[in-house]
Design a protein around this motif. Sequence first.
Motif, PDB file in Angstrom:
ATOM      1  N   THR B  78       0.836  -1.201   0.000  1.00 27.01           N
ATOM      2  CA  THR B  78       0.000   0.000   0.000  1.00 27.01           C
ATOM      3  C   THR B  78       0.872   1.253   0.000  1.00 27.01           C
ATOM      4  N   GLN B  79       1.945   1.190   0.776  1.00 26.24           N
ATOM      5  CA  GLN B  79       2.857   2.343   0.819  1.00 26.24           C
ATOM      6  C   GLN B  79       3.470   2.592  -0.549  1.00 26.24           C
ATOM      7  N   LEU B  80       3.780   1.497  -1.231  1.00 28.27           N
ATOM      8  CA  LEU B  80       4.365   1.618  -2.577  1.00 28.27           C
ATOM      9  C   LEU B  80       3.360   2.263  -3.534  1.00 28.27           C
ATOM     10  N   ALA B  81       2.110   1.807  -3.443  1.00 31.15           N
ATOM     11  CA  ALA B  81       1.069   2.375  -4.311  1.00 31.15           C
ATOM     12  C   ALA B  81       0.886   3.859  -3.989  1.00 31.15           C
ATOM     13  N   TRP B  82       0.961   4.163  -2.690  1.00 24.57           N
ATOM     14  CA  TRP B  82       0.828   5.572  -2.305  1.00 24.57           C
ATOM     15  C   TRP B  82       1.994   6.389  -2.860  1.00 24.57           C
ATOM     16  N   ALA B  83       3.221   5.836  -2.682  1.00 24.64           N
ATOM     17  CA  ALA B  83       4.409   6.548  -3.144  1.00 24.64           C
ATOM     18  C   ALA B  83       4.324   6.801  -4.646  1.00 24.64           C
ATOM     19  N   ALA B  84       3.815   5.809  -5.383  1.00 23.57           N
ATOM     20  CA  ALA B  84       3.660   5.968  -6.836  1.00 23.57           C
ATOM     21  C   ALA B  84       2.666   7.085  -7.128  1.00 23.57           C
ATOM     22  N   MET B  85       1.565   7.097  -6.376  1.00 24.72           N
ATOM     23  CA  MET B  85       0.556   8.131  -6.597  1.00 24.72           C
ATOM     24  C   MET B  85       1.120   9.512  -6.265  1.00 24.72           C
ATOM     25  N   PHE B  86       1.837   9.561  -5.146  1.00 26.98           N
ATOM     26  CA  PHE B  86       2.416  10.825  -4.709  1.00 26.98           C
ATOM     27  C   PHE B  86       3.440  11.327  -5.736  1.00 26.98           C
ATOM     28  N   SER B 105       4.278  13.671   4.236  1.00 32.29           N
ATOM     29  CA  SER B 105       3.103  13.730   3.358  1.00 32.29           C
ATOM     30  C   SER B 105       2.245  12.482   3.519  1.00 32.29           C
ATOM     31  N   ALA B 106       2.910  11.352   3.762  1.00 36.76           N
ATOM     32  CA  ALA B 106       2.181  10.088   3.877  1.00 36.76           C
ATOM     33  C   ALA B 106       1.143  10.149   4.984  1.00 36.76           C
ATOM     34  N   GLN B 107       1.453  10.916   6.029  1.00 31.28           N
ATOM     35  CA  GLN B 107       0.554  10.950   7.178  1.00 31.28           C
ATOM     36  C   GLN B 107      -0.805  11.553   6.827  1.00 31.28           C
ATOM     37  N   ALA B 108      -0.831  12.391   5.800  1.00 24.61           N
ATOM     38  CA  ALA B 108      -2.095  12.980   5.369  1.00 24.61           C
ATOM     39  C   ALA B 108      -3.035  11.909   4.818  1.00 24.61           C
ATOM     40  N   TYR B 109      -2.465  10.777   4.385  1.00 25.70           N
ATOM     41  CA  TYR B 109      -3.278   9.695   3.816  1.00 25.70           C
ATOM     42  C   TYR B 109      -3.439   8.545   4.804  1.00 25.70           C
ATOM     43  N   GLU B 110      -3.167   8.825   6.071  1.00 22.14           N
ATOM     44  CA  GLU B 110      -3.168   7.772   7.086  1.00 22.14           C
ATOM     45  C   GLU B 110      -2.284   6.608   6.667  1.00 22.14           C
ATOM     46  N   MET B 111      -1.166   6.973   6.078  1.00 20.46           N
ATOM     47  CA  MET B 111      -0.226   5.951   5.637  1.00 20.46           C
ATOM     48  C   MET B 111       1.075   6.147   6.401  1.00 20.46           C
ATOM     49  N   THR B 112       0.974   6.245   7.716  1.00 20.17           N
ATOM     50  CA  THR B 112       2.132   6.586   8.516  1.00 20.17           C
ATOM     51  C   THR B 112       3.270   5.578   8.320  1.00 20.17           C
ATOM     52  N   PHE B 113       4.446   6.112   8.064  1.00 22.07           N
ATOM     53  CA  PHE B 113       5.633   5.272   8.049  1.00 22.07           C
ATOM     54  C   PHE B 113       6.184   5.217   9.466  1.00 22.07           C
ATOM     55  N   THR B 114       6.733   4.068   9.807  1.00 27.38           N
ATOM     56  CA  THR B 114       7.286   3.914  11.150  1.00 27.38           C
ATOM     57  C   THR B 114       8.427   4.900  11.364  1.00 27.38           C
ATOM     58  N   ASP B 115       9.291   5.033  10.352  1.00 23.22           N
ATOM     59  CA  ASP B 115      10.395   5.970  10.473  1.00 23.22           C
ATOM     60  C   ASP B 115      10.829   6.415   9.077  1.00 23.22           C
ATOM     61  N   GLN B 116      11.778   7.305   9.074  1.00 22.93           N
ATOM     62  CA  GLN B 116      12.292   7.830   7.815  1.00 22.93           C
ATOM     63  C   GLN B 116      12.850   6.695   6.948  1.00 22.93           C
ATOM     64  N   GLN B 117      13.527   5.752   7.616  1.00 23.61           N
ATOM     65  CA  GLN B 117      14.140   4.640   6.886  1.00 23.61           C
ATOM     66  C   GLN B 117      13.092   3.872   6.099  1.00 23.61           C
ATOM     67  N   GLU B 118      11.934   3.635   6.735  1.00 19.50           N
ATOM     68  CA  GLU B 118      10.880   2.871   6.066  1.00 19.50           C
ATOM     69  C   GLU B 118      10.410   3.608   4.821  1.00 19.50           C
ATOM     70  N   SER B 119      10.233   4.920   4.943  1.00 18.03           N
ATOM     71  CA  SER B 119       9.743   5.650   3.777  1.00 18.03           C
ATOM     72  C   SER B 119      10.826   5.728   2.708  1.00 18.03           C
ATOM     73  N   ASN B 120      12.090   5.857   3.116  1.00 20.81           N
ATOM     74  CA  ASN B 120      13.181   5.844   2.133  1.00 20.81           C
ATOM     75  C   ASN B 120      13.204   4.525   1.360  1.00 20.81           C
ATOM     76  N   ASN B 121      13.016   3.424   2.112  1.00 22.72           N
ATOM     77  CA  ASN B 121      13.012   2.109   1.467  1.00 22.72           C
ATOM     78  C   ASN B 121      11.926   1.991   0.411  1.00 22.72           C
ATOM     79  N   ILE B 122      10.758   2.547   0.752  1.00 23.91           N
ATOM     80  CA  ILE B 122       9.647   2.448  -0.187  1.00 23.91           C
ATOM     81  C   ILE B 122       9.977   3.230  -1.472  1.00 23.91           C
ATOM     82  N   ILE B 123      10.617   4.400  -1.311  1.00 22.99           N
ATOM     83  CA  ILE B 123      11.002   5.181  -2.494  1.00 22.99           C
ATOM     84  C   ILE B 123      12.019   4.398  -3.328  1.00 22.99           C
ATOM     85  N   THR B 124      12.957   3.724  -2.631  1.00 24.76           N
ATOM     86  CA  THR B 124      13.926   2.903  -3.364  1.00 24.76           C
ATOM     87  C   THR B 124      13.210   1.760  -4.087  1.00 24.76           C
TER      88      THR B 124
END
Lengths: 541, 365
Positions: B78-86, B105-124
């Motif tokens: 879901t995070q990946l789909a969100w990242a793609a949409m974003f 930004s993810a938090q606006a979609y109730e897609m909270t990432f646990t930490d920066q690392q998690e969101s970085n991973n999703i972008i990768t």
Amino acid sequence: MAQATFEEISASDFFYRNRDIAGLTNPSRAIFVAIREIVENSLDAAESQKIPPDVYVRLSYEGEATKETQIYKLRVEDNGSGIPPRFIPSAFGQVLYGSKYKLKQARGTFGLGGKMAVLYGQITTHQPVFVTSSTGQEKIYSFKLMIDIQRNKPIILDRKVLINKDHWRGTIVEFTLEGDYLRAMPKIIEYFKQTAMVNPYANITFVDPKGRLYKFTRATTIMPESPKETMPHPYGVDVELLQRLIQITTCTNMLDFLKGHFHRVGEITAIKFLIFSNLISFSCREHGKIENDQIKWVDSRPSCPSCGKTAEYSSKNPKKLSHEEIVRLMQNLKKYKDFLPPDASCLSPLGEDLLKAGIIKELKPEYLVVHQRKPSTYAGHPFIVELAMAYGGDVPKRGTFVIYRFANKIPLLYDEASDVSYRVISVMNWRRYKVAPEMPIAIVVHICSTKVPYKTVGKEFIADRPEVRREVANALREVARQLQHFLARQEHVHMEKKRLGIFSKYLPKIAEFSTTLAQQKRLPDIDKLLKSVQKYGAEES
Amino acid sequence: MAQKKAKIAERQLEVIAGLKAFGTQIYNQLDQGVFPTINMPSRSTENINYDPTLRQFILGEKSVSRSARNIRHIKPFTQLAWAAMFSNELTTQRKTSTLRDVYYSAQAYEMTFTDQQESNNIITDLETLTGFAREDFHIFPEERSAIFGDLDIGYTVPGYEGKTLNLTSHPDGVLIGPALTSSEFIGTKADKVIAIEKGALFTRFIEENVHNKHKSLLISCGGQAPRQTRSFIRRLHDELGLPVFILTDGDPWGMHIAQVIISGSANAAHLRELNTPDAVWSGVWASDIVEYKLPTDPLDEVDIKRLNELARDPRYQNDPLWQREIKLFLKIKRKAEQEAFSRYGLTYIVDEYLPTKLEQAKGKK
């Protein structure tokens, strides 16, 4: 030279001097014990008639006694059998007089508790006890009594007879005593709550000195089977009992004596025991005297080894037994291995359904498992262990198991750590059952017996008898196994809920994001997918 | 020129098409009542290989599958789909964002990432899946590198369309940020690119007029060059046909800064065109330290350990220069900074050293 003086003291006097052994150790304990003893008499009186008990208890403040203690008036009303007028004075004014010396299960054992409470009231307040009772006949009898402590005799101060228009049946006891209600209160409330738990067919009302009302309403009118009176089992007798039985018996030989006065002893068992103890002799009409070890059993009859005809036998008149013979008889009764175990008809366990009803009523648990063991015996006394484990609901979370102990439907509230149940529970390997003391778990242990192996007269805890310990442990294992299944199932359901929660949280989001990305107008239909995980979940469980 | 100009716009369209394709794939799977599943190359270490032909790290054959059916996958999915949409939103609306921004930004979609690392991973993950770098999705790191030189660029960022800039217009250089990296190249008089490890020397070069004297575009890497700077150097090389020379400190760390510009990093093995294989490390070499008798510091333990690691690194195998210099460093056990040339006067590095090194490189070609 000092001279020792000897004097006889009465039973009342003895207990007056030694009231500690009945549990009347201090003002707070005294008030608890007084309430308990009278209430238990009331419950027994109703149960003996298979009447669902209605017990009303009122404790009212009468005045200061000392700095720490107060004078209270205790009034207990019941709808029990009532007491015939001629027994009333002795029932309340004479220690060790009672209806509980026969062998059947009852709450009280010593015929002591109620009178001790009254005695205690009298010695602390010098006030009489008022007893009103009717067996439901035409009249109601009302007595005003005191106990002559030195002579162990009731003194009737007043006696009234009333017309019983409404055919009321029951007993009202009222007396004053000194005590410390404030300190006793938690135990008293706990006592009523637990009593309500094991007497789900009883209505119990308590009004405390502050006027607060505690009401425990019955959940059922079904009552357990009343216990039947039984004769003593051979394993449980002592010399004193043997001598008493010999005194009252009308039997003229040992065979009839054994058959007639002992529990589960029939013709064959009696003959075999008499052979074992060498108290019988056989002869054959044709072949004369037969040695005991020559006896042949034909069709369950002792027969002549030579001709096979049923042998004639004779045994001694029990009244002619010498003191030494009586002692040897008692020893042999204990030694002989082939007596049948006592049956449990003299016991009145609650039964799994009633125990369940009581626990549900008081604890409203999320899960409850109840198990009744088959009757067993210790030292000739039959007993039955009933055990329940309740999880969740109103079960308090204390970080340890909450243990409710009962003996013959009496809650045991003191000395928990000395009780056999506590010991069994604490040595159990709970990890095996995936059960942890931190969980909201209550363990209810009910032991009923014609003779509960109490350690003290105060009826506070049960002695660690190997037979009792084994039964409690087995019952505990059984319910723990079932609780384990429940917990596993619950865990599974919990996981499943969580899993479904995750799917229903994220699938709609994926749908939303992908719709935007794909530049579609309509959201994809994900109901099918959500249903599929649900269905999958249902299959799994 | 027109063909070149279309490059950036074309790439934007490719990125948007790639994201839409990803969205459509998920949408169709969902609509058919199938749990969406995606496959992408595995980024685990055993799947990262060095490709001697491409002269960079690439991902191997191993792939991983992410399925919304799997309870452990559905959240990252879901995070990946969100990242793609974003990213799609950013790219289409020509807005830029940072990794930190993504996390919030993810938090606006109730897609909270646990930490920066998690969101970085999703972008990768998104990079791996689509083959585009996050800069293509308008997600940028903090800018810290700059360029100076005679290059005309045409902006494509909203509000600046049609505007042009000559990169000599500001003496501090121009930040290599989103606006610059998304601009089209119009023309240049330079015939080479010089990438410099440190800002101080970059400024010295501008002051000494190196861009004119040596007809060059000067780039300050600011230490390890950020990905967008590396990708920008690649564009300068590919689109303008300029050779690239790299000047770093004379130690294993400077050497590796050059190497990453040339061969890329293992972390970016899932991406292409972030490196410039033809770029040349011009110095400071260990042999320069010897030859120019530069003031030095002794190598410490960490330096030596690093040199030994680099000696085994596949990126250091294709050009004998690397191994020769590593051996020499280990032999002399000394290192020197770029500033060490100042012992011969402030302009020595520009007047003497640089021309020599550029000649050296030409000769080598």
